[in-house]
Design a protein around this motif. Structure first.
Motif, PDB file in Angstrom:
ATOM      1  N   ARG A  60     117.233  11.173   6.044  1.00 24.35           N
ATOM      2  CA  ARG A  60     115.923  10.762   6.612  1.00 24.35           C
ATOM      3  C   ARG A  60     116.153   9.981   8.032  1.00 24.35           C
ATOM      4  NH1 ARG A  60     116.777   9.429   0.776  1.00 24.35           N
ATOM      5  NH2 ARG A  60     114.512  11.189  -0.140  1.00 24.35           N
ATOM      6  N   GLY A  61     117.501   8.721   7.832  1.00 23.39           N
ATOM      7  CA  GLY A  61     117.854   7.842   9.025  1.00 23.39           C
ATOM      8  C   GLY A  61     118.202   8.660  10.201  1.00 23.39           C
ATOM      9  N   TYR A  62     118.179  10.443  10.301  1.00 17.95           N
ATOM     10  CA  TYR A  62     118.403  11.299  11.502  1.00 17.95           C
ATOM     11  C   TYR A  62     117.027  11.052  11.655  1.00 17.95           C
ATOM     12  CZ  TYR A  62     118.378  15.381  14.733  1.00 17.95           C
ATOM     13  OH  TYR A  62     118.017  16.176  15.413  1.00 17.95           O
ATOM     14  N   LEU A  63     116.400  11.817  11.687  1.00 15.95           N
ATOM     15  CA  LEU A  63     115.057  11.804  12.155  1.00 15.95           C
ATOM     16  C   LEU A  63     114.371  10.478  12.142  1.00 15.95           C
ATOM     17  CD1 LEU A  63     114.209  14.090   9.378  1.00 15.95           C
ATOM     18  CD2 LEU A  63     114.439  15.196  11.344  1.00 15.95           C
ATOM     19  N   GLN A  64     114.466   9.754  11.535  1.00 14.15           N
ATOM     20  CA  GLN A  64     113.744   8.008  12.104  1.00 14.15           C
ATOM     21  C   GLN A  64     113.726   7.998  13.953  1.00 14.15           C
ATOM     22  OE1 GLN A  64     112.145   6.151   9.939  1.00 14.15           O
ATOM     23  NE2 GLN A  64     111.345   5.826  11.789  1.00 14.15           N
ATOM     24  N   HIS A  65     115.850   8.432  13.860  1.00 17.86           N
ATOM     25  CA  HIS A  65     115.626   7.860  14.881  1.00 17.86           C
ATOM     26  C   HIS A  65     115.334   8.462  16.458  1.00 17.86           C
ATOM     27  CE1 HIS A  65     118.802   5.475  17.172  1.00 17.86           C
ATOM     28  NE2 HIS A  65     118.868   6.742  17.655  1.00 17.86           N
ATOM     29  N   PHE A  66     115.116   9.974  14.978  1.00 18.15           N
ATOM     30  CA  PHE A  66     114.690  10.862  16.472  1.00 18.15           C
ATOM     31  C   PHE A  66     113.894  11.096  16.912  1.00 18.15           C
ATOM     32  CE2 PHE A  66     113.471  15.181  18.190  1.00 18.15           C
ATOM     33  CZ  PHE A  66     114.747  15.543  19.138  1.00 18.15           C
ATOM     34  N   TRP A  67     112.727  10.682  15.936  1.00 17.98           N
ATOM     35  CA  TRP A  67     111.174   9.737  16.278  1.00 17.98           C
ATOM     36  C   TRP A  67     111.006   9.185  16.930  1.00 17.98           C
ATOM     37  CZ3 TRP A  67     107.032  12.596  15.514  1.00 17.98           C
ATOM     38  CH2 TRP A  67     105.596  11.581  15.736  1.00 17.98           C
ATOM     39  N   ASP A  68     112.255   7.663  16.421  1.00 20.23           N
ATOM     40  CA  ASP A  68     111.691   6.674  17.572  1.00 20.23           C
ATOM     41  C   ASP A  68     111.860   6.978  18.225  1.00 20.23           C
ATOM     42  OD1 ASP A  68     111.128   5.249  15.527  1.00 20.23           O
ATOM     43  OD2 ASP A  68     112.799   4.378  14.744  1.00 20.23           O
ATOM     44  N   VAL A  69     113.259   7.300  19.645  1.00 21.92           N
ATOM     45  CA  VAL A  69     113.321   7.322  20.732  1.00 21.92           C
ATOM     46  C   VAL A  69     112.829   8.866  21.337  1.00 21.92           C
ATOM     47  CG1 VAL A  69     115.063   9.038  22.254  1.00 21.92           C
ATOM     48  CG2 VAL A  69     115.489   7.775  19.788  1.00 21.92           C
TER      49      VAL A  69
ATOM     50  N   ASP B 223     107.231   5.963   9.636  1.00 17.60           N
ATOM     51  CA  ASP B 223     108.668   5.960   8.398  1.00 17.60           C
ATOM     52  C   ASP B 223     109.150   7.353   7.501  1.00 17.60           C
ATOM     53  OD1 ASP B 223     108.784   3.705   9.105  1.00 17.60           O
ATOM     54  OD2 ASP B 223     106.606   2.615   7.952  1.00 17.60           O
ATOM     55  N   PHE B 224     110.087   7.381   7.350  1.00 19.01           N
ATOM     56  CA  PHE B 224     110.958   8.932   7.208  1.00 19.01           C
ATOM     57  C   PHE B 224     111.795   7.931   5.877  1.00 19.01           C
ATOM     58  CE2 PHE B 224     110.012   9.716  11.352  1.00 19.01           C
ATOM     59  CZ  PHE B 224     109.829  11.058  10.696  1.00 19.01           C
ATOM     60  N   GLU B 225     110.473   7.188   4.460  1.00 19.97           N
ATOM     61  CA  GLU B 225     111.738   6.561   4.085  1.00 19.97           C
ATOM     62  C   GLU B 225     111.251   7.740   2.843  1.00 19.97           C
ATOM     63  OE1 GLU B 225     113.338   3.750   3.853  1.00 19.97           O
ATOM     64  OE2 GLU B 225     112.291   3.436   6.471  1.00 19.97           O
ATOM     65  N   SER B 226     112.459   7.326   1.455  1.00 21.94           N
ATOM     66  CA  SER B 226     112.188   8.441   0.212  1.00 21.94           C
ATOM     67  C   SER B 226     110.649   8.471  -0.109  1.00 21.94           C
ATOM     68  CB  SER B 226     112.959   7.897  -1.231  1.00 21.94           C
ATOM     69  OG  SER B 226     112.100   6.768  -1.615  1.00 21.94           O
ATOM     70  N   LYS B 227     110.086   7.841  -0.285  1.00 19.69           N
ATOM     71  CA  LYS B 227     108.673   7.398  -0.452  1.00 19.69           C
ATOM     72  C   LYS B 227     107.719   8.628   0.768  1.00 19.69           C
ATOM     73  CE  LYS B 227     107.768   3.482  -2.953  1.00 19.69           C
ATOM     74  NZ  LYS B 227     106.827   2.415  -2.888  1.00 19.69           N
ATOM     75  N   SER B 228     107.837   8.527   1.580  1.00 22.22           N
ATOM     76  CA  SER B 228     107.442   9.921   2.441  1.00 22.22           C
ATOM     77  C   SER B 228     108.209  10.484   3.151  1.00 22.22           C
ATOM     78  CB  SER B 228     106.740   9.129   4.086  1.00 22.22           C
ATOM     79  OG  SER B 228     108.555   8.220   4.818  1.00 22.22           O
ATOM     80  N   LEU B 229     109.440  10.651   2.814  1.00 17.47           N
ATOM     81  CA  LEU B 229     109.699  12.520   2.632  1.00 17.47           C
ATOM     82  C   LEU B 229     110.871  11.906   1.833  1.00 17.47           C
ATOM     83  CD1 LEU B 229     110.838  14.801   4.851  1.00 17.47           C
ATOM     84  CD2 LEU B 229     112.405  13.069   5.900  1.00 17.47           C
ATOM     85  N   ARG B 230     110.955  13.244   0.843  1.00 14.18           N
ATOM     86  CA  ARG B 230     111.090  13.217  -0.456  1.00 14.18           C
ATOM     87  C   ARG B 230     111.997  14.410  -0.475  1.00 14.18           C
ATOM     88  NH1 ARG B 230     107.750  12.204  -5.131  1.00 14.18           N
ATOM     89  NH2 ARG B 230     110.512  12.247  -5.516  1.00 14.18           N
ATOM     90  N   GLY B 231     113.418  13.697  -1.317  1.00 14.55           N
ATOM     91  CA  GLY B 231     114.065  14.551  -1.417  1.00 14.55           C
ATOM     92  C   GLY B 231     114.536  15.174  -2.798  1.00 14.55           C
ATOM     93  N   TYR B 232     114.634  16.862  -2.603  1.00 16.59           N
ATOM     94  CA  TYR B 232     115.000  17.632  -3.673  1.00 16.59           C
ATOM     95  C   TYR B 232     115.562  18.594  -4.187  1.00 16.59           C
ATOM     96  CZ  TYR B 232     109.505  16.973  -4.252  1.00 16.59           C
ATOM     97  OH  TYR B 232     108.181  16.114  -3.599  1.00 16.59           O
TER      98      TYR B 232
END
Length: 281
Positions: free
Chosen positions: A141-150, A160-169
């Motif tokens: 999630r942190g990687y995707l957040q940084h990639f999007w921001d850049v 926002d790529f938090e657990s609610k918007s990017l679920r992990g299964y």
């Protein structure tokens, strides 16, 4: 221990062998499938797990992977080695912004159907030793957040790529019967996702009457199906090494022939020069 010896029975596969398989699968994919998938080397997660600050880890990983836009892909495959165990994370439909997929799943105890909703985009963690590892989801999630921001925020706005918007299964998937075959299982997971029956587009997934199989992979294969996988992989590596050796030999031979031809031409030219000079008075 050399890479090739790690293909012997009861040995762990290392990152060189996993990455070799990832490159081989990438070359085997049909073009229309390949443009929807990207398989990272195991180096990506290694960077995300570095002993640096969260911001520095993410920045380093994004800089390293700048050659591919992950938000143009349907599936991002990330092989993971953590504490001598291989698993596979798959980011599904990262460009989407929240959509629920309803599934109807059978309750194996009573045989009744249970309706459940899964969210996409999502991260699926295929682990052949059933275990939840929240840190893996957090790093991705942190990687995707940084990639999007850049690379995308200035054009498409904040996400926002938090657990609610990017679920992990943690999907049900085949489980290894021993302590050493995790790498072989990861290779087979990749084969099933990309080659045998490539994963659906989001449109195809929406149209499926039964979407539960997308999140439940127990029927993918049985442990007995993989008994020959290690030998097949070893044979493939051996063949590839032989092919590379032959190509290197051919290239060396061509270079040698070219040099010999150039040498002959130079010698002939020199002789003509001497002959010409002998004729000059």
């Amino acid at each position: 221990m050399g890479d090739f010896a790690r293909l012997d029975p009861c040995e762990f596969l290392n990152d060189s062998l996993i990455d070799f398989h990832c490159r081989w699968v990438t070359k085997q994919m049909q073009p229309q499938v390949a443009k929807r998938f990207h398989i990272f080397s195991s180096f990506l997660h290694a960077k995300l797990a570095q002993d640096l600050s969260k911001e520095d880890r993410e920045a380093d990983a994004v800089k390293w992977s700048k050659g591919v836009d992950v938000f143009e892909k349907d599936y991002i495959l990330i092989p993971i080695c953590q504490k001598l165990h291989w698993s596979l994370a798959v980011v599904c439909f990262p460009r989407l912004e929240g959509e629920l997929l309803e599934t109807a799943e059978k309750n194996h105890a009573g045989g009744r159907q249970q309706h459940q909703a899964y969210q996409v985009p999502c991260i699926l963690h295929f682990n052949s030793i059933r275990k939840n590892v929240p840190a893996i989801f957090q790093r991705i999630r942190g990687y995707l957040q940084h990639f999007w921001d850049v690379h995308h925020a200035h054009k498409h706005g904040k996400r926002d790529f938090e657990s609610k918007s990017l679920r992990g299964y943690n999907p049900n998937c085949p489980q290894q019967p021993n302590e050493w075959d995790c790498g072989i299982y990861v290779m087979e997971f990749i084969n099933r996702l990309c080659l045998d029956s490539p994963e659906p587009t989001i449109e195809e997934l929406r149209e499926r009457e039964d979407k539960s199989s997308f999140f439940d992979r127990r029927a993918w294969f049985k442990p007995i199906d993989l008994e020959k996988s290690r030998e097949e992989f070893k044979r493939r590596v051996d063949d590839m090494q032989l092919t590379q050796l032959q190509q290197d030999h051919h290239a060396a031979a061509s270079s040698s022939s070219s040099c010999a031809a150039e040498g002959s031409s130079a010698a002939a030219a020199a002789k003509r020069g001497r002959d010409d000079s002998e004729c000059v008075e």
